[in-house]
Design a protein around this motif. Structure first.
Motif, PDB file in Angstrom:
ATOM      1  N   HIS A  53      22.695  24.153  -8.424  1.00 67.31           N
ATOM      2  CA  HIS A  53      24.226  23.814  -8.038  1.00 67.31           C
ATOM      3  C   HIS A  53      25.272  24.396  -8.920  1.00 67.31           C
ATOM      4  CE1 HIS A  53      28.084  21.186  -7.412  1.00 67.31           C
ATOM      5  NE2 HIS A  53      27.339  21.166  -6.399  1.00 67.31           N
ATOM      6  N   THR A  98      26.867  23.515 -12.852  1.00 66.66           N
ATOM      7  CA  THR A  98      25.909  22.493 -13.425  1.00 66.66           C
ATOM      8  C   THR A  98      26.409  21.405 -13.995  1.00 66.66           C
ATOM      9  OG1 THR A  98      24.455  24.351 -13.612  1.00 66.66           O
ATOM     10  CG2 THR A  98      23.725  22.160 -14.901  1.00 66.66           C
ATOM     11  N   CYS A  99      26.544  20.007 -13.274  1.00 68.67           N
ATOM     12  CA  CYS A  99      26.988  18.866 -13.774  1.00 68.67           C
ATOM     13  C   CYS A  99      26.046  18.267 -14.850  1.00 68.67           C
ATOM     14  CB  CYS A  99      27.427  18.036 -12.857  1.00 68.67           C
ATOM     15  SG  CYS A  99      28.789  18.570 -11.695  1.00 68.67           S
ATOM     16  N   ASP A 132      22.609  17.133 -13.266  1.00 69.16           N
ATOM     17  CA  ASP A 132      21.774  18.194 -12.885  1.00 69.16           C
ATOM     18  C   ASP A 132      20.929  19.029 -14.070  1.00 69.16           C
ATOM     19  OD1 ASP A 132      22.389  17.649 -10.478  1.00 69.16           O
ATOM     20  OD2 ASP A 132      24.088  18.969 -10.453  1.00 69.16           O
ATOM     21  N   GLU A 165      26.747  16.304  -3.940  1.00 66.70           N
ATOM     22  CA  GLU A 165      27.679  16.199  -5.071  1.00 66.70           C
ATOM     23  C   GLU A 165      29.070  16.798  -4.867  1.00 66.70           C
ATOM     24  OE1 GLU A 165      26.560  17.726  -9.075  1.00 66.70           O
ATOM     25  OE2 GLU A 165      25.860  15.775  -9.289  1.00 66.70           O
ATOM     26  N   VAL A 212      32.428  18.048  -6.831  1.00 64.36           N
ATOM     27  CA  VAL A 212      33.208  18.274  -8.205  1.00 64.36           C
ATOM     28  C   VAL A 212      34.620  18.624  -7.957  1.00 64.36           C
ATOM     29  CG1 VAL A 212      33.118  19.738 -10.348  1.00 64.36           C
ATOM     30  CG2 VAL A 212      31.112  19.452  -9.230  1.00 64.36           C
ATOM     31  N   ASP A 228      36.541  17.321 -11.736  1.00 67.28           N
ATOM     32  CA  ASP A 228      35.481  17.510 -12.900  1.00 67.28           C
ATOM     33  C   ASP A 228      34.220  16.635 -12.366  1.00 67.28           C
ATOM     34  OD1 ASP A 228      37.378  17.739 -14.869  1.00 67.28           O
ATOM     35  OD2 ASP A 228      38.014  16.021 -15.204  1.00 67.28           O
ATOM     36  N   CYS A 229      33.342  16.863 -12.920  1.00 63.44           N
ATOM     37  CA  CYS A 229      31.888  16.438 -12.640  1.00 63.44           C
ATOM     38  C   CYS A 229      32.014  14.646 -12.408  1.00 63.44           C
ATOM     39  CB  CYS A 229      30.799  16.981 -13.510  1.00 63.44           C
ATOM     40  SG  CYS A 229      30.231  18.607 -13.431  1.00 63.44           S
ATOM     41  N   SER A 231      25.100  21.368 -19.937  1.00 62.71           N
ATOM     42  CA  SER A 231      25.711  21.515 -18.573  1.00 62.71           C
ATOM     43  C   SER A 231      27.247  21.784 -18.828  1.00 62.71           C
ATOM     44  CB  SER A 231      25.501  20.210 -17.783  1.00 62.71           C
ATOM     45  OG  SER A 231      26.152  18.948 -18.215  1.00 62.71           O
ATOM     46  N   THR A 235      31.380  20.393 -17.379  1.00 58.58           N
ATOM     47  CA  THR A 235      31.579  19.100 -17.090  1.00 58.58           C
ATOM     48  C   THR A 235      32.840  19.382 -16.032  1.00 58.58           C
ATOM     49  OG1 THR A 235      33.323  19.584 -19.158  1.00 58.58           O
ATOM     50  CG2 THR A 235      31.090  18.367 -19.399  1.00 58.58           C
ATOM     51  N   ASP A 236      33.071  20.688 -15.679  1.00 58.60           N
ATOM     52  CA  ASP A 236      34.083  20.732 -14.589  1.00 58.60           C
ATOM     53  C   ASP A 236      33.765  21.760 -13.695  1.00 58.60           C
ATOM     54  OD1 ASP A 236      34.967  22.747 -16.180  1.00 58.60           O
ATOM     55  OD2 ASP A 236      36.439  21.746 -17.080  1.00 58.60           O
ATOM     56  N   ARG A 237      34.823  22.359 -13.026  1.00 67.50           N
ATOM     57  CA  ARG A 237      34.398  23.513 -12.127  1.00 67.50           C
ATOM     58  C   ARG A 237      34.179  24.701 -12.857  1.00 67.50           C
ATOM     59  NH1 ARG A 237      38.744  22.831  -6.866  1.00 67.50           N
ATOM     60  NH2 ARG A 237      37.772  21.028  -6.165  1.00 67.50           N
TER      61      ARG A 237
END
Length: 829
Positions: free
Chosen positions: A77, A80-81, A84, A101, A103, A106-107, A238, A240-242
């Motif tokens: 994905h 990657t949050c 994941d 999921e 986003v 933010d994740c 990972s 933490t946002d887009r």
């Protein structure tokens, strides 16, 4: 027969010899020492610009003693949050926790459901069957819990660590929700421990520093309780946002001295993937790695890192900034390029229709010379735009706030410099001059970059991004398209300068050099591109001497291509699994029974690549070819007829570009990059050929031998049929009676005496040149009085004299291109 086949045999030998460039490079190898324990400490979102000697002293000291690198956290994905990332760590593959999921922006911060009824282990009820079912529907073949299943016991601290340490059933062997005051007992329980250090989120530097300090303090407690002979892996698991970024990777322990981290999956010092962490842990523990389940390769430490840690960290943080800026700029740049080429193709149509100069008052008026010159300059600039974007990455434009504007300015400056070198150089004249110059420049730019480690392509606008996770070294899709087009066009330009029978050798030699550049694991490391370039070179060699692609030529091309492809496939299978190209991986997965997943991934990558603006360039090029250039007034047919070697390499470019996109899962990206360079050059050559199509202006006067030699060389270089140097006419010895009036009659100089007798045995009949009417001084009446025909006799193509006497002996004068002006009763030849 053998003499005719010699060039083709040499071409085939060169193509086969080019596979020697595919020999395997030495594998980086596993660490020399093994560890008794492995501790993986993860901090979601941790980047290298969060690490410094003041705020994170523990991380800084660990990096000083161990190996460091930039971690690409690609998963199933994008972005990657955290959940994941943790799941991909435990699966050793591109895994996904949920397929719905969102986003925005933010994740999600919701932690998974974790139950620990006995206080020793834990259980995640969502893993089976929900998470397992989600990954079964993906194309990557990920199996959650593969890392935990490979060892006897796994301990986890924190919710993220529980996701990574859960087995396929959802059970965690040892679990603590937070790090205990004395963690040594927990870390000594299992040979594999996974610790969640927290999450670093937000864009504010102050907030990130606070979270980084907390993670650094937790890491200090882990290091204080680490067992003897243990390997510690610290990773920013990972995003933490887009915004996708590169993250921290540190390895400290047995077998990992100070240096750069790398792996066979990246083949780039200082870079590794998230999926490399699981096989790294098992290799350090001297446990077998399930290659069918893991997508990564073990990470190793190599020398070359600067002795000053601040310099090394600065390079890693700069690579993260460059990768982010490249992602923001690439889409807009390619879109502008595609639109500009569409506008240029549309503007070219009226120039092509009015390029040919017709005789007479009714022909279309030609375009003004200044407009034609401007169009030619724009065509050259369009063909050099992508290579200029590659050169622009030598300037650190991404370090400024106005990264897009600086990149555009640098690219325009490079395009202007290269265009001036082509349009003002000695090669600017002729139909093929700019084509050869541009092809040489592009091949030099891409070739030098490949020979020096492809530094311009890594995180470059015209290269590939480390954030995508598809390629970290060698040739990318855009660079492959540029090299395919430039190598083949350069081969055709050089081959056209040689005699027909040696053109296959020239094109095969240049193409073989290109195959080595593309396919060698030391250089381009692109197996699919090497196979595609081999196919394009074989097709070009088969038809470069003129004529059509006959069955015999096609058989030679197909046989050579199959032999080269088979040889490369065998050599590719002999490499270590991490060094294998796409062809070797497909064969290996087919042997292991996972070939369907490989085909599925290739198809998914191809479908995703269709959204590239370069696809529009391919469509526009096809329309331009069919509706404009291949029309009778388009000029391309005339260009191909005059220069068969150029026709061959243009066809080879099309074959190689489309095949490379199919093999690499890049759709039309490779063909689009090749078309962005080749199509403007084809349009320019067609425009120049049409401009000179009706030129009948003769050159300086030459002797008969010079004219014949020049005509023979010109025919040898430009014609599809072999040149024939005309032989001097054989003359019959004259007897004394030929001086009588009888010799001046029309009968002695009939067509029979000029063809059947004088050209006997030559297999062809010379044309009879009609006589020009005699001058008006009574010569006609004198000739008639002697019994001559109304038209005076012609001796060796020279009209008879005015007094009716036969022409004196001398060299033959060829007839004029157009008949001389005469009266209304003249007969045209």
């Amino acid at each position: 027969m053998l003499r005719r086949l010699t060039p083709y045999l040499i071409a085939a030998a060169v193509a086969l010899t080019s596979t020697l460039g595919f020999v395997s490079r030495p594998a980086p190898g596993a660490p020399g020492e093994h560890a008794d324990y492995v501790i993986i400490a993860g901090a979601a979102g941790l980047r290298w610009d969060d690490v410094n000697a003041v705020d994170t002293p523990t991380l800084w000291q660990l990096a000083q003693n161990g190996a460091v690198g930039a971690l690409s956290v690609t998963s199933a994905h994008t972005p990657t949050c955290p959940v994941d990332g943790w799941l991909s760590l435990g699966a050793g593959n591109f895994a996904l926790w949920s397929d719905d999921e969102v986003v925005n922006p933010d994740c999600p911060t919701k932690t998974p459901d974790i139950r620990s009824p006995d206080g020793i282990g834990a259980f995640l009820p969502d893993v089976d069957p929900k998470v397992n079912g989600v990954n079964d529907r993906q194309a990557y073949g990920a199996q959650p819990g593969a890392l935990a299943e490979a060892v006897r016991c796994t301990a986890a601290v924190g919710p993220g660590a529980a996701v990574a340490a859960a087995r396929a059933s959802g059970r965690v062997d040892r679990y603590q929700a937070a790090l205990p005051d004395r963690p040594q007992a927990l870390l000594d329980t299992c040979i594999l421990s996974i610790v969640d250090l927290g999450t670093i989120m937000g864009t504010s530097p102050q907030l990130r520093q606070v979270a980084a300090r907390q993670a650094d303090q937790a890491l200090a407690r882990v290091l204080a309780a680490r067992p003897a002979r243990s390997l510690v892996l610290v990773a920013g698991l990972s995003d933490t946002d887009r915004t996708s970024r590169l993250h921290v990777a540190i390895a400290d322990g047995p077998g990992y001295p100070a240096g750069w981290l790398t792996s066979s999956s990246t083949s780039r010092p200082g870079y590794l993937q998230l999926t490399d962490l699981a096989p790294t842990a098992l290799t350090a523990l001297n446990r077998p790695v399930p290659e069918k389940l893991f997508a990564g390769q073990p990470a190793v430490s190599i020398a070359g890192r600067p002795s000053d840690l601040a310099t090394a960290v600065s390079r890693l943080a700069d690579a993260d900034r460059e990768a982010g800026a490249q992602r923001r700029v690439t889409g807009g740049f390619l879109t502008v390029l595609a639109v500009a080429q569409l506008v240029l193709f549309a503007a070219l149509v009226p120039f092509l229709r009015r390029a040919r100069r017709y005789a007479g008052p009714r022909g279309p008026r030609p375009m003004p010379p200044r407009l034609v010159l401007t169009l030619e300059v724009l065509l050259v600039a369009a063909s050099l735009t992508l290579p200029a974007a590659l050169v622009a990455d030598a300037v650190p434009w991404w370090r400024t706030d106005a990264a897009g504007a600086i990149f555009s300015a640098v690219t325009v400056a490079v395009v202007a410099a290269l265009t001036c070198a082509v349009t003002l150089g000695p090669w600017r004249r002729g139909a093929l001059g700019p084509l050869g110059a541009v092809a040489g420049i592009v091949a030099t730019i891409v070739g030098v970059d490949v020979l020096t480690g492809a530094r311009l392509q890594l995180n470059g606008v015209a290269g590939y991004s480390a954030l995508e996770g598809g390629r970290y070294a060698g040739l990318g899709t855009v660079g492959l398209g540029l090299l395919l087009a430039s190598i083949l066009l350069l081969a055709g330009w050089l081959g056209q300068r040689f005699r027909r029978r040696w053109r296959p050798v020239v094109i095969a030699v240049v193409g073989g050099i290109g195959v080595v550049l593309v396919g060698s694991p030391y250089l381009g490391a692109n197996a699919g591109g090497a196979v595609a370039l081999t196919a394009g070179t074989c097709v070009a060699v088969a038809i470069c001497t003129g004529g059509f692609l006959t069955f015999a030529r096609l058989a030679w091309a197909v046989l050579t291509g199959l032999l080269v492809t088979t040889g490369f496939a065998l050599l590719d299978l002999l490499r270590p699994p991490g060094d294998r190209g796409s062809l070797g991986r497909i064969l290996t997965e087919a042997q292991n029974g996972t070939g369907a997943a490989a085909i599925h991934r290739t198809g998914a990558a191809t479908a995703a690549a269709l959204a590239s603006p370069l696809t529009l360039v391919v469509i526009a090029s096809g329309v331009m070819l069919m509706l404009v250039l291949l029309r009778p007034w388009g000029g391309l047919k005339r260009l191909f007829g005059l220069y068969p070697a150029v026709r061959a390499v243009f066809i080879g470019v099309g074959v190689a570009g489309l095949l490379a996109g199919l093999l690499d899962g890049a759709a039309f990206v490779v063909a689009g990059a090749a078309a962005a360079t080749a199509m403007p050059l084809a349009c320019l050559a067609a425009l120049r050929v049409l401009d000179r199509a009706d030129d009948r202006t003769g050159g300086p006067a030459r002797t008969g031998e010079e004219a014949e030699a020049t005509a023979a060389v010109l025919a040898e270089q430009t014609s599809d049929s072999p040149a024939r140097v005309p032989r001097p006419a054989r003359r019959r010895p004259r007897a004394a009676w030929t001086r009588t009036a009888w010799s001046r009659t029309a009968w002695s100089r009939t067509a029979w005496s000029r063809t059947a007798w004088r050209l006997r045995g030559r297999g062809r009949v010379a044309p009879v040149v009609p006589a020009v009417p005699a001058a008006s001084n009574g010569a006609a009446s004198n000739v008639a009085a002697n019994g001559a025909a109304p038209n005076a006799a012609v001796a060796d193509g020279v009209p008879a004299a005015a007094n009716g006497a036969a022409a004196a002996d001398g060299p033959a004068v060829p007839p004029a291109v157009c008949p001389p002006a005469g009266g209304g009763g003249d007969v045209l030849p």
